[in-house]
Design a protein around this motif. Structure first.
Motif, PDB file in Angstrom:
ATOM      1  N   LEU A   1       0.830  -1.200   0.000  1.00 25.64           N
ATOM      2  CA  LEU A   1       0.000   0.000   0.000  1.00 25.64           C
ATOM      3  C   LEU A   1       0.866   1.253   0.000  1.00 25.64           C
ATOM      4  N   ALA A   2       0.464   2.272  -0.798  1.00 24.92           N
ATOM      5  CA  ALA A   2       1.243   3.513  -0.906  1.00 24.92           C
ATOM      6  C   ALA A   2       2.704   3.171  -1.155  1.00 24.92           C
ATOM      7  N   SER A   3       2.935   2.454  -2.219  1.00 25.02           N
ATOM      8  CA  SER A   3       4.201   1.764  -2.465  1.00 25.02           C
ATOM      9  C   SER A   3       5.392   2.689  -2.641  1.00 25.02           C
ATOM     10  N   GLY A   4       5.176   3.899  -3.175  1.00 26.83           N
ATOM     11  CA  GLY A   4       6.290   4.840  -3.341  1.00 26.83           C
ATOM     12  C   GLY A   4       7.325   4.328  -4.320  1.00 26.83           C
ATOM     13  N   SER A   5       8.499   3.999  -3.820  1.00 24.13           N
ATOM     14  CA  SER A   5       9.571   3.476  -4.672  1.00 24.13           C
ATOM     15  C   SER A   5       9.379   2.013  -5.037  1.00 24.13           C
ATOM     16  N   GLY A   6       8.463   1.333  -4.319  1.00 27.11           N
ATOM     17  CA  GLY A   6       8.290  -0.099  -4.522  1.00 27.11           C
ATOM     18  C   GLY A   6       9.206  -0.941  -3.653  1.00 27.11           C
ATOM     19  N   LEU A   7       9.905  -0.319  -2.707  1.00 27.98           N
ATOM     20  CA  LEU A   7      10.885  -1.037  -1.895  1.00 27.98           C
ATOM     21  C   LEU A   7      10.291  -2.260  -1.205  1.00 27.98           C
ATOM     22  N   CYS A   8       9.151  -2.097  -0.537  1.00 27.81           N
ATOM     23  CA  CYS A   8       8.577  -3.217   0.213  1.00 27.81           C
ATOM     24  C   CYS A   8       8.143  -4.345  -0.716  1.00 27.81           C
ATOM     25  N   ALA A   9       7.565  -3.986  -1.852  1.00 26.00           N
ATOM     26  CA  ALA A   9       7.159  -5.013  -2.816  1.00 26.00           C
ATOM     27  C   ALA A   9       8.371  -5.767  -3.339  1.00 26.00           C
ATOM     28  N   ILE A  10       9.438  -5.042  -3.644  1.00 26.93           N
ATOM     29  CA  ILE A  10      10.669  -5.663  -4.139  1.00 26.93           C
ATOM     30  C   ILE A  10      11.267  -6.569  -3.069  1.00 26.93           C
ATOM     31  N   ALA A  11      11.296  -6.089  -1.828  1.00 25.19           N
ATOM     32  CA  ALA A  11      11.833  -6.895  -0.726  1.00 25.19           C
ATOM     33  C   ALA A  11      11.019  -8.175  -0.547  1.00 25.19           C
ATOM     34  N   SER A  12       9.715  -8.090  -0.752  1.00 18.69           N
ATOM     35  CA  SER A  12       8.889  -9.290  -0.613  1.00 18.69           C
ATOM     36  C   SER A  12       9.197 -10.305  -1.707  1.00 18.69           C
ATOM     37  N   MET A  13       9.464  -9.838  -2.917  1.00 21.89           N
ATOM     38  CA  MET A  13       9.831 -10.755  -3.992  1.00 21.89           C
ATOM     39  C   MET A  13      11.181 -11.401  -3.709  1.00 21.89           C
ATOM     40  N   HIS A  14      12.120 -10.638  -3.179  1.00 17.55           N
ATOM     41  CA  HIS A  14      13.419 -11.201  -2.808  1.00 17.55           C
ATOM     42  C   HIS A  14      13.270 -12.237  -1.704  1.00 17.55           C
ATOM     43  N   ALA A  15      12.226 -12.085  -0.870  1.00 15.33           N
ATOM     44  CA  ALA A  15      11.990 -13.023   0.227  1.00 15.33           C
ATOM     45  C   ALA A  15      11.174 -14.228  -0.213  1.00 15.33           C
ATOM     46  N   GLY A  16      10.798 -14.284  -1.484  1.00 11.22           N
ATOM     47  CA  GLY A  16      10.123 -15.473  -2.002  1.00 11.22           C
ATOM     48  C   GLY A  16       8.639 -15.348  -2.203  1.00 11.22           C
ATOM     49  N   ALA A  17       8.096 -14.116  -2.226  1.00  9.98           N
ATOM     50  CA  ALA A  17       6.668 -13.954  -2.481  1.00  9.98           C
ATOM     51  C   ALA A  17       6.298 -14.511  -3.849  1.00  9.98           C
ATOM     52  N   ALA A  18       5.098 -15.049  -3.946  1.00 14.85           N
ATOM     53  CA  ALA A  18       4.627 -15.568  -5.227  1.00 14.85           C
ATOM     54  C   ALA A  18       4.281 -14.451  -6.192  1.00 14.85           C
TER      55      ALA A  18
ATOM     56  N   LEU B   1      10.585   0.849 -12.705  1.00 18.04           N
ATOM     57  CA  LEU B   1      12.028   0.943 -12.927  1.00 18.04           C
ATOM     58  C   LEU B   1      12.804   0.199 -11.849  1.00 18.04           C
ATOM     59  N   ASN B   2      12.393   0.358 -10.603  1.00 22.10           N
ATOM     60  CA  ASN B   2      13.104  -0.291  -9.504  1.00 22.10           C
ATOM     61  C   ASN B   2      12.935  -1.805  -9.523  1.00 22.10           C
ATOM     62  N   ALA B   3      11.750  -2.258  -9.867  1.00 18.59           N
ATOM     63  CA  ALA B   3      11.546  -3.701  -9.962  1.00 18.59           C
ATOM     64  C   ALA B   3      12.459  -4.295 -11.038  1.00 18.59           C
ATOM     65  N   ARG B   4      12.519  -3.630 -12.175  1.00 19.05           N
ATOM     66  CA  ARG B   4      13.384  -4.115 -13.254  1.00 19.05           C
ATOM     67  C   ARG B   4      14.848  -4.101 -12.818  1.00 19.05           C
ATOM     68  N   ALA B   5      15.264  -3.062 -12.100  1.00 19.24           N
ATOM     69  CA  ALA B   5      16.653  -2.968 -11.653  1.00 19.24           C
ATOM     70  C   ALA B   5      17.020  -4.070 -10.675  1.00 19.24           C
ATOM     71  N   ASN B   6      16.007  -4.621 -10.004  1.00 20.14           N
ATOM     72  CA  ASN B   6      16.243  -5.682  -9.033  1.00 20.14           C
ATOM     73  C   ASN B   6      15.864  -7.067  -9.554  1.00 20.14           C
ATOM     74  N   GLY B   7      15.617  -7.144 -10.858  1.00 14.76           N
ATOM     75  CA  GLY B   7      15.380  -8.437 -11.472  1.00 14.76           C
ATOM     76  C   GLY B   7      14.118  -9.135 -11.024  1.00 14.76           C
ATOM     77  N   CYS B   8      13.092  -8.359 -10.705  1.00 13.70           N
ATOM     78  CA  CYS B   8      11.835  -8.986 -10.285  1.00 13.70           C
ATOM     79  C   CYS B   8      10.655  -8.260 -10.935  1.00 13.70           C
ATOM     80  N   ARG B   9       9.522  -8.913 -10.883  1.00 11.57           N
ATOM     81  CA  ARG B   9       8.317  -8.335 -11.469  1.00 11.57           C
ATOM     82  C   ARG B   9       7.384  -7.880 -10.356  1.00 11.57           C
ATOM     83  N   VAL B  10       6.936  -6.646 -10.435  1.00 10.63           N
ATOM     84  CA  VAL B  10       5.967  -6.099  -9.487  1.00 10.63           C
ATOM     85  C   VAL B  10       4.811  -5.528 -10.289  1.00 10.63           C
ATOM     86  N   ASN B  11       3.615  -6.011 -10.040  1.00 12.51           N
ATOM     87  CA  ASN B  11       2.430  -5.439 -10.661  1.00 12.51           C
ATOM     88  C   ASN B  11       2.159  -4.079 -10.022  1.00 12.51           C
ATOM     89  N   VAL B  12       1.559  -3.171 -10.787  1.00 13.15           N
ATOM     90  CA  VAL B  12       1.338  -1.812 -10.289  1.00 13.15           C
ATOM     91  C   VAL B  12      -0.126  -1.424 -10.445  1.00 13.15           C
TER      92      VAL B  12
END
Length: 218
Positions: free
Chosen positions: A82-99, A116-127
């Motif tokens: 929620l209120a993702s901003g940079s997407g940091l929390c979403a990216i961290a969740s993908m790194h932790a193994g979120a589906a 942009l941040n999701a791509r830089a971290n090699g993961c996919r985040v829906n927006v």
């Protein structure tokens, strides 16, 4: 808006490491205030919101640290930031193994930054680019709410929405350094981290970033 949000984010930030989070990089501003002024000029709006997407805030950093220490919180689960901003929390969740991870924000620049941040971290985040607080809780297993307690009007809307989500069986994690509108009586502290923020708008360079769960209904 004269330029694309993606181009604006790239012009006004640099991709770099996040303090305390090895392996995660974000497009961040060296200073927030010049970017804020640039947003006002770009949008021709003197009341344009602070570019929250351009820095790593204490609550989001705390949640990211917590997910690194407790990956089982999100592993194999559907996460909504929620209120993702940079997407940091979403990216961290993908790194932790979120589906699956979804970041929601009302700011078009934030939407660009998340992608942009999701791509830089090699993961996919829906927006999701809209205000979700007038909707039913999302189809998710976990909601992450970092740094959403800075404004009284927002705080009044967020808490009932999060409670409704928890009533529907969604786990809720809140991250915050203890801002004025944090509803402490409604929360149970899970962890505290020594956080170094990346923004000159925070009161302190180092502060305690806390992670909370909602207090169970009596």
């Amino acid at each position: 808006m004269a330029a694309s949000p993606r181009g604006f984010v790239l012009r006004h930030t640099r991709l770099g490491p996040v303090p305390g989070l090895d392996g995660i990089r974000l497009h961040m501003a060296d200073e927030v205030l010049p970017v804020w002024r640039a947003v006002q000029v770009e949008t021709d709006d003197a009341d344009a919101p602070v570019p929250y997407w351009s820095v790593a805030w204490a609550g989001g950093l705390a949640i990211a640290r917590y997910l690194r220490d407790h990956p089982e919180t999100v592993t194999g689960k559907r996460v909504f930031d929620l209120a993702s901003g940079s997407g940091l929390c979403a990216i961290a969740s993908m790194h932790a193994g979120a589906a699956r991870a979804t970041g929601a924000d009302v700011d078009a620049f934030a939407v660009a930054a998340i992608r942009l941040n999701a791509r830089a971290n090699g993961c996919r985040v829906n927006v999701v680019h809209r205000d979700v607080l007038d909707e039913e809780p999302p189809d998710a297993d976990v909601i992450l709410a970092g740094d959403v307690w800075y404004d009284p009007r927002l705080a009044e809307r967020v808490l009932p929405w999060l409670k409704r989500a928890e009533e529907e069986g969604i786990e809720v994690l809140v991250g915050d350094p203890g801002r004025r509108y944090l509803p402490t009586t409604e929360l149970v502290e899970l962890a505290v981290y020594d956080i170094r923020t990346t923004t000159d708008l925070e009161d302190l360079d180092h502060k305690g970033g806390r992670v909370f769960a909602l207090r169970p209904a009596s």
